[in-house]
Design a protein around this motif. Structure first.
Motif, short mmCIF file in Angstrom:
data_model
loop_
_atom_site.label_atom_id
_atom_site.label_comp_id
_atom_site.label_asym_id
_atom_site.label_seq_id
_atom_site.Cartn_x
_atom_site.Cartn_y
_atom_site.Cartn_z
N UNK A 126 25.41 53.11 55.62
CA UNK A 126 26.23 52.54 54.55
C UNK A 126 27.18 51.51 55.14
N UNK A 127 27.35 50.39 54.43
CA UNK A 127 28.28 49.33 54.84
C UNK A 127 29.42 49.24 53.84
N UNK A 128 30.64 49.21 54.35
CA UNK A 128 31.82 48.96 53.54
C UNK A 128 32.34 47.58 53.95
N UNK A 129 32.07 46.59 53.11
CA UNK A 129 32.42 45.20 53.42
C UNK A 129 33.73 44.87 52.72
N UNK A 130 34.73 44.51 53.50
CA UNK A 130 36.03 44.18 52.92
C UNK A 130 37.16 44.77 53.72
N UNK A 131 38.36 44.50 53.29
CA UNK A 131 39.55 44.99 53.99
C UNK A 131 40.66 45.18 52.98
N UNK A 132 41.74 45.82 53.43
CA UNK A 132 42.86 46.05 52.53
C UNK A 132 43.70 47.22 53.00
N UNK A 133 44.77 47.52 52.29
CA UNK A 133 45.73 48.53 52.74
C UNK A 133 45.16 49.95 52.84
N UNK A 134 44.06 50.24 52.15
CA UNK A 134 43.49 51.58 52.19
C UNK A 134 42.54 51.80 53.37
#
Length: 361
Positions: free
Chosen positions: A219-227
């Motif tokens: 599984x790929x989680x593409x992105x970024x952010x405070x969580x």
């Protein structure tokens, strides 16, 4: 990075200009002098100097007020036949209404999202003011447009006489088709900001029962952010650290499309989406979409259960079951899903916008 609103403005404006229309865009100036420039046949006016949109993680009211004040005079002198104002950040809608009343041109307000009671989650007790401004903005014109059926229904809930016409956002299907799949394959992919409303934690929990059936799950989680730190810790706690990769943001959008093309299922567990362009792009890549079945998630309007994906609750069991069902679909289904997405090409969307403007005139 462009958001969905900015992308819609650019894609529709350029195509309208190509069709022989004179198109002017008014916004904050984030470039050096001169204040007015031309790009791709579109005249772009920087009516005020750009400034930070966010303070402490929330949109700043002073910036919205300054933009609303600054855009009034240019609209009064524009000589426009039609003005289309995006609903957020509201105060520009009031300036456009004043210019419309004084100059007599029809005013369209395009609504990308209705927050309603979410204002209380966003601002606490002060949310009553945001909710009141939103309701007042909804009353400014007889020509509202919604980008999704969910937003249209929410507008009717604000007292707008319906039915509200829907002109969706779009995608560049030709450009997506030209992207080569990434070398690294995956089974499940998510793309977006890692913020609370995206509910990526629900996706991670759903991957646990999926991995029981697919031991070599990727599984790929593409992105970024405070969580992101909390989500990476949760993946480790769930024993998924070997199955889930957090990539951060990719340097260009084609890389996101390439990752989608090399995957098998796109999951968007968000409970707040004004439209869901990432989900639509995934469909254009042939991926079935599993998304949250919540009223605030307009991406669910794009999904036909059992055809191009599933609407799902956020429980690990239900979402995991939907993901597994999608993983078991064949290539023929991917081709069908991609054909459904072609209805949302920007060429078609621009024709709908153009037709709506012509009807007003």
């Amino acid at each position: 990075m462009k958001g969905g609103v900015e992308k819609r403005i650019r894609e529709v404006s350029v195509r309208l200009a190509e069709r022989g229309h004179e198109v002017h865009v008014y916004g904050m100036r984030c470039w050096s002098d001169p204040a007015t420039i031309e790009r791709d046949g579109v005249t772009i006016h920087g009516v005020a100097l750009a400034e930070a949109l966010y303070c402490g993680g929330r949109r700043t009211v002073p910036q919205a007020l300054r933009f609303g004040r600054s855009v009034l005079r240019p609209l009064l002198s524009s000589g426009a036949d039609v003005v289309d104002c995006q609903n957020f950040p509201y105060f520009s809608c009031f300036a456009a209404k004043a210019a419309s009343a004084l100059r007599g041109f029809p005013l369209v307000v395009t609504w990308h999202e209705v927050w309603g009671d979410y204002w209380y989650d966003y601002l606490g007790p002060r949310g009553v003011f945001g909710k009141a401004v939103e309701r007042l903005a909804a009353s400014l014109t007889d020509h509202p447009v919604a980008v999704s059926p969910s937003t249209a229904r929410a507008l009717e809930g604000l007292g707008v006489s319906g039915p509200v016409p829907v002109v969706p956002n779009g995608i560049d299907t030709a450009r997506i088709a030209a992207v080569v799949p990434a070398a690294e394959e995956s089974d499940v992919v998510f793309a977006g900001r890692l913020i609370r409303d995206k509910n990526v934690d629900a996706l991670l929990r759903a991957l646990v029962p999926v991995r029981d059936e697919v031991p070599d799950l990727r599984a790929l989680i593409v992105g970024d952010g405070p969580e992101r730190p909390a989500l990476e810790a949760l993946a480790r706690d769930l024993g998924l650290d070997g199955a889930v990769t957090f990539t951060g943001f990719f340097p260009d959008h084609d890389a996101v499309i390439a990752a989608m093309k090399a995957s098998r299922v796109f999951v968007l567990p968000s409970t707040r989406e004004g439209f869901g362009i990432a989900a639509l792009e995934a469909m254009a890549c042939g991926l079935p979409v599993v998304t949250a079945d919540r009223p605030g998630n307009a991406a669910r309007d794009l999904v036909r259960d059992g055809v191009n994906g599933f609407r799902s609750g956020l429980s690990a069991g239900e979402m995991g079951e939907k993901i597994l069902t999608c993983l078991n679909r064949d290539q023929e289904n991917r081709d069908l899903i991609a054909r459904i997405a072609r209805d949302f090409d920007w060429v078609s969307v621009t024709s709908q916008v153009e037709s709506y403007y012509r009807d007003l005139l």
